[in-house]
Write a protein that holds these residues in place. Structure first.
Motif, PDB file in Angstrom:
ATOM      1  N   GLU A 111      -6.723  14.887  22.819  1.00  0.00           N
ATOM      2  CA  GLU A 111      -7.958  14.284  22.318  1.00  0.00           C
ATOM      3  C   GLU A 111      -8.979  14.107  23.434  1.00  0.00           C
ATOM      4  O   GLU A 111     -10.180  14.051  23.197  1.00  0.00           O
ATOM      5  N   GLY A 112      -8.488  14.020  24.676  1.00  0.00           N
ATOM      6  CA  GLY A 112      -9.386  13.884  25.821  1.00  0.00           C
ATOM      7  C   GLY A 112      -9.288  12.556  26.538  1.00  0.00           C
ATOM      8  O   GLY A 112      -9.697  12.442  27.693  1.00  0.00           O
ATOM      9  N   SER A 113      -8.759  11.534  25.854  1.00  0.00           N
ATOM     10  CA  SER A 113      -8.592  10.230  26.475  1.00  0.00           C
ATOM     11  C   SER A 113      -7.198  10.108  27.077  1.00  0.00           C
ATOM     12  O   SER A 113      -6.361  10.984  26.910  1.00  0.00           O
ATOM     13  N   ARG A 114      -6.965   9.005  27.756  1.00  0.00           N
ATOM     14  CA  ARG A 114      -5.672   8.798  28.397  1.00  0.00           C
ATOM     15  C   ARG A 114      -4.844   7.744  27.668  1.00  0.00           C
ATOM     16  O   ARG A 114      -5.375   6.790  27.108  1.00  0.00           O
ATOM     17  N   ILE A 115      -3.546   7.963  27.718  1.00  0.00           N
ATOM     18  CA  ILE A 115      -2.586   6.993  27.208  1.00  0.00           C
ATOM     19  C   ILE A 115      -1.684   6.642  28.375  1.00  0.00           C
ATOM     20  O   ILE A 115      -1.392   7.484  29.228  1.00  0.00           O
ATOM     21  N   THR A 116      -1.294   5.379  28.478  1.00  0.00           N
ATOM     22  CA  THR A 116      -0.533   4.925  29.638  1.00  0.00           C
ATOM     23  C   THR A 116       0.936   4.743  29.285  1.00  0.00           C
ATOM     24  O   THR A 116       1.268   4.151  28.260  1.00  0.00           O
ATOM     25  N   ALA A 117       1.803   5.267  30.136  1.00  0.00           N
ATOM     26  CA  ALA A 117       3.247   5.111  29.965  1.00  0.00           C
ATOM     27  C   ALA A 117       3.769   4.146  31.022  1.00  0.00           C
ATOM     28  O   ALA A 117       3.391   4.217  32.187  1.00  0.00           O
ATOM     29  N   SER A 118       4.624   3.223  30.603  1.00  0.00           N
ATOM     30  CA  SER A 118       5.260   2.285  31.524  1.00  0.00           C
ATOM     31  C   SER A 118       6.745   2.198  31.188  1.00  0.00           C
ATOM     32  O   SER A 118       7.196   2.747  30.185  1.00  0.00           O
ATOM     33  N   LEU A 119       7.481   1.495  31.998  1.00  0.00           N
ATOM     34  CA  LEU A 119       8.935   1.458  31.854  1.00  0.00           C
ATOM     35  C   LEU A 119       9.437   0.027  31.872  1.00  0.00           C
ATOM     36  O   LEU A 119       9.025  -0.791  32.699  1.00  0.00           O
ATOM     37  N   LYS A 120      10.350  -0.286  30.939  1.00  0.00           N
ATOM     38  CA  LYS A 120      11.021  -1.579  30.908  1.00  0.00           C
ATOM     39  C   LYS A 120      12.494  -1.305  30.684  1.00  0.00           C
ATOM     40  O   LYS A 120      12.903  -0.895  29.609  1.00  0.00           O
ATOM     41  N   GLY A 121      13.295  -1.505  31.719  1.00  0.00           N
ATOM     42  CA  GLY A 121      14.691  -1.112  31.649  1.00  0.00           C
ATOM     43  C   GLY A 121      14.761   0.400  31.594  1.00  0.00           C
ATOM     44  O   GLY A 121      14.183   1.090  32.430  1.00  0.00           O
ATOM     45  N   ASP A 122      15.452   0.927  30.581  1.00  0.00           N
ATOM     46  CA  ASP A 122      15.519   2.374  30.393  1.00  0.00           C
ATOM     47  C   ASP A 122      14.570   2.862  29.308  1.00  0.00           C
ATOM     48  O   ASP A 122      14.595   4.038  28.934  1.00  0.00           O
TER      49      ASP A 122
END
Length: 206
Positions: free
Chosen positions: A158-169
């Motif tokens: 789409e052109g925008s950003r999505i953020t990935a983060s981690l909690k445990g596994d």
């Protein structure tokens, strides 16, 4: 793959075969005795063919979503938005696929508005926000998060950003409005990309 490619990914999609399926399980789409498309685990099939032959029969993303009831809303949304072609193209895609329950988190009127054919352009934008124009596994995402200090922005089709983060596994996705979703089943392989299921619909900024 070179993990640095995650950061400047250029602008150029979804699935829960079952929520209990293994992260590494592979499926093919075949026809039953009535000619109806069904998804089957490769591990459940008689080993009369070489793995390579079975791999060549991996379904496309559209085939996956069309045979699994857990993606009935998503499948209808893809057709309504007129982006079926996007999900049948050959090449490398990573799709964060919202399950039916993800759409149920919207208030009824908001859900009805989103899925209304009159709003197909907005719906197409939302669907493309769930697609990364590159093949990335859960392992790739986790590595990038750790190297990025706790989170990683991913540029979507789409052109925008999505953020990935981690909690445990567990990998979590955060959209541009700060809403979050959890990856459930990951690394499901289709003939034209990877599918990771998510329990929320991600929304780009309006």
């Amino acid at each position: 793959m070179n993990i640095r490619n995650l950061f400047p990914v250029f602008v150029g999609a979804i699935l829960l075969l079952t929520t209990a399926c293994s992260d590494s399980e592979k499926y093919i789409v075949t026809k039953d005795e009535n000619g109806k498309l069904i998804a089957q685990k490769i591990s459940d099939l008689p080993e009369i063919n070489a793995n390579k032959e079975l791999e060549e029969k991996l379904p496309t993303i559209i085939e996956f979503t069309s045979v699994d009831k857990g993606f009935s809303v998503l499948s209808d949304a893809i057709k309504t938005a007129g982006v079926t072609e996007t999900f049948t193209q050959e090449g490398g895609f990573t799709i964060f696929a919202p399950i039916n329950n993800a759409f149920d988190k919207f208030p009824p009127k908001s859900k009805e508005k989103l899925l209304n054919p009159e709003n197909k352009e907005q719906l197409a934008t939302v669907l493309k926000y769930h697609i990364i124009p590159s093949v990335i596994s859960k392992g790739d995402i986790v590595k990038a998060i750790r190297e990025g200090g706790g989170s990683i922005p991913l540029k979507t089709l789409e052109g925008s950003r999505i953020t990935a983060s981690l909690k445990g596994d567990t990998v979590y996705l955060i959209d541009e409005s700060g809403n979050g979703g959890r990856l459930i089943t990951t690394d499901v392989e289709a003939s034209n990309g990877f599918i990771h299921t998510v329990d929320a619909v991600m929304m780009p900024k309006k």
